[in-house]
Design a protein around this motif. Structure first.
Motif, short mmCIF file in Angstrom:
data_model
loop_
_atom_site.label_atom_id
_atom_site.label_comp_id
_atom_site.label_asym_id
_atom_site.label_seq_id
_atom_site.Cartn_x
_atom_site.Cartn_y
_atom_site.Cartn_z
N PRO A 64 116.55 48.13 84.68
CA PRO A 64 116.17 49.54 84.53
C PRO A 64 117.39 50.44 84.66
O PRO A 64 118.33 50.13 85.40
CB PRO A 64 115.17 49.80 85.65
CG PRO A 64 115.13 48.58 86.49
CD PRO A 64 115.92 47.50 85.83
N VAL A 65 117.35 51.57 83.96
CA VAL A 65 118.44 52.54 83.98
C VAL A 65 117.91 53.85 84.56
O VAL A 65 116.89 54.37 84.11
CB VAL A 65 119.01 52.79 82.56
CG1 VAL A 65 120.04 53.90 82.57
CG2 VAL A 65 119.59 51.50 81.99
N LEU A 66 118.61 54.36 85.55
CA LEU A 66 118.31 55.66 86.15
C LEU A 66 119.42 56.61 85.76
O LEU A 66 120.58 56.37 86.07
CB LEU A 66 118.23 55.52 87.68
CG LEU A 66 118.06 56.81 88.47
CD1 LEU A 66 116.74 57.51 88.12
CD2 LEU A 66 118.15 56.53 89.97
N ARG A 67 119.06 57.68 85.07
CA ARG A 67 120.04 58.68 84.66
C ARG A 67 120.01 59.83 85.66
O ARG A 67 118.94 60.38 85.93
CB ARG A 67 119.74 59.19 83.25
CG ARG A 67 119.95 58.12 82.20
CD ARG A 67 119.54 58.61 80.81
NE ARG A 67 119.72 57.58 79.82
CZ ARG A 67 120.82 57.44 79.07
NH1 ARG A 67 121.82 58.29 79.19
NH2 ARG A 67 120.90 56.46 78.19
N LEU A 68 121.19 60.16 86.17
CA LEU A 68 121.30 61.24 87.15
C LEU A 68 122.31 62.28 86.69
O LEU A 68 123.24 61.97 85.95
CB LEU A 68 121.73 60.68 88.51
CG LEU A 68 120.76 59.76 89.22
CD1 LEU A 68 121.38 59.22 90.50
CD2 LEU A 68 119.45 60.47 89.52
N ASP A 69 122.13 63.48 87.18
CA ASP A 69 123.02 64.60 86.90
C ASP A 69 124.23 64.50 87.80
O ASP A 69 124.10 64.54 89.03
CB ASP A 69 122.25 65.91 87.15
CG ASP A 69 123.06 67.15 86.87
OD1 ASP A 69 124.27 67.06 86.60
OD2 ASP A 69 122.46 68.24 86.92
N GLY A 70 125.41 64.40 87.21
CA GLY A 70 126.64 64.28 87.97
C GLY A 70 127.08 65.55 88.65
O GLY A 70 128.04 65.54 89.42
N VAL A 71 126.37 66.66 88.42
CA VAL A 71 126.69 67.91 89.08
C VAL A 71 125.84 68.09 90.34
O VAL A 71 126.17 68.87 91.21
CB VAL A 71 126.51 69.10 88.11
CG1 VAL A 71 126.83 70.43 88.77
CG2 VAL A 71 127.40 68.92 86.88
N SER A 72 124.76 67.31 90.46
CA SER A 72 123.95 67.34 91.67
C SER A 72 124.79 66.91 92.85
O SER A 72 125.82 66.23 92.69
CB SER A 72 122.76 66.37 91.55
OG SER A 72 121.92 66.74 90.49
N THR A 73 124.35 67.24 94.04
CA THR A 73 125.10 66.82 95.22
C THR A 73 124.99 65.30 95.37
O THR A 73 124.03 64.68 94.88
CB THR A 73 124.56 67.47 96.51
OG1 THR A 73 123.24 66.98 96.77
CG2 THR A 73 124.56 69.00 96.40
N THR A 74 125.94 64.74 96.06
CA THR A 74 125.91 63.29 96.30
C THR A 74 124.65 62.92 97.07
O THR A 74 124.02 61.90 96.78
CB THR A 74 127.18 62.84 97.05
OG1 THR A 74 128.33 63.23 96.27
CG2 THR A 74 127.20 61.34 97.26
N ALA A 75 124.25 63.75 98.02
CA ALA A 75 123.04 63.48 98.80
C ALA A 75 121.80 63.44 97.89
O ALA A 75 120.93 62.58 98.06
CB ALA A 75 122.86 64.53 99.90
N GLU A 76 121.73 64.36 96.93
CA GLU A 76 120.60 64.36 95.99
C GLU A 76 120.63 63.11 95.12
O GLU A 76 119.58 62.53 94.83
CB GLU A 76 120.65 65.62 95.11
CG GLU A 76 120.35 66.89 95.84
CD GLU A 76 120.65 68.15 95.03
OE1 GLU A 76 119.96 69.16 95.25
OE2 GLU A 76 121.58 68.13 94.19
N GLN A 77 121.81 62.71 94.70
CA GLN A 77 121.93 61.50 93.88
C GLN A 77 121.50 60.26 94.67
O GLN A 77 120.75 59.42 94.16
CB GLN A 77 123.36 61.35 93.37
CG GLN A 77 123.78 62.43 92.41
CD GLN A 77 125.27 62.45 92.18
OE1 GLN A 77 126.05 61.72 92.82
NE2 GLN A 77 125.71 63.30 91.26
N VAL A 78 121.97 60.14 95.90
CA VAL A 78 121.58 59.00 96.75
C VAL A 78 120.07 58.99 96.92
O VAL A 78 119.43 57.95 96.80
CB VAL A 78 122.31 59.04 98.11
CG1 VAL A 78 121.69 58.05 99.10
CG2 VAL A 78 123.80 58.76 97.94
N ALA A 79 119.49 60.15 97.19
CA ALA A 79 118.03 60.24 97.36
C ALA A 79 117.30 59.77 96.09
O ALA A 79 116.28 59.08 96.17
CB ALA A 79 117.62 61.66 97.72
#
Length: 179
Positions: free
Chosen positions: A156-171
């Motif tokens: 599976p692939v999860l696409r995340l926004d690279g401008v979000s905070t690192t904490a939001e990405q980890v979550a």
């Protein structure tokens, strides 16, 4: 819980930063593709390791119940793909990426990247290469290349926004893992 996570995206998108934070959160080792792709040289990032050697070195490290691998394997790392439980793709707009890369280059190399410095030409060429990522017909590592590669993966692939905070990405990754 097993978690074999590969995080990828353009240079400067925050892949290594997210990898370190996620590995810390999971209590897992983090590996960076650049450490396997490039030979240790002075100046750095000038000589590539042969593909078979990269695969052997990296394959020996991707063992155990949990690990996080950050970087790009596009074009050479396909034999490792079956090991991934999740692929995280970070997309970050070019202006943000290039600003991050300029700051990183200055932090790492200081005056060596200034005109006349021993790293000037390498740094200039790297930034020009990185700035072309969003061009649809660029033949280097690009968004189009990443999208084709991601579409071919079985994990599976999860696409995340690279401008979000690192904490939001980890979550976001933790939520996707269901832990």
């Amino acid at each position: 819980m097993t978690a074999h996570i590969h995080i990828t995206g353009a240079s400067g998108s925050g892949v290594t930063t997210l990898g370190a934070a996620l590995a810390a959160r999971l209590g897992a080792p983090q590996f960076d593709v650049d450490d396997f792709y490039w030979m240790p040289t002075v100046p750095p990032f000038t000589d590539k390791r042969p593909v078979a050697e990269r695969l052997a070195l990296l394959g020996d490290r991707l063992l155990g119940d949990k690990w996080v691998l950050s970087g790009s394997l596009v074009g050479w790392g396909d034999p490792l793909m079956p090991r991934f439980d999740l692929i995280v793709f970070l997309y970050t707009p070019a202006d943000v990426r290039i600003s991050r890369l300029r700051a990183r280059e200055a932090d790492r190399y200081g005056a060596a990247i200034e005109p006349g410095g021993v790293m000037h030409e390498n740094s200039r060429a790297f930034l020009e290469w990185a700035d072309r990522y969003d061009e649809p017909h660029f033949e280097g590592r690009s968004l189009a290349m990443h999208n084709r590669w991601l579409a071919a993966q079985s994990a599976p692939v999860l696409r995340l926004d690279g401008v979000s905070t690192t904490a939001e990405q980890v979550a976001g990754v933790i939520e996707r893992l269901g832990t």
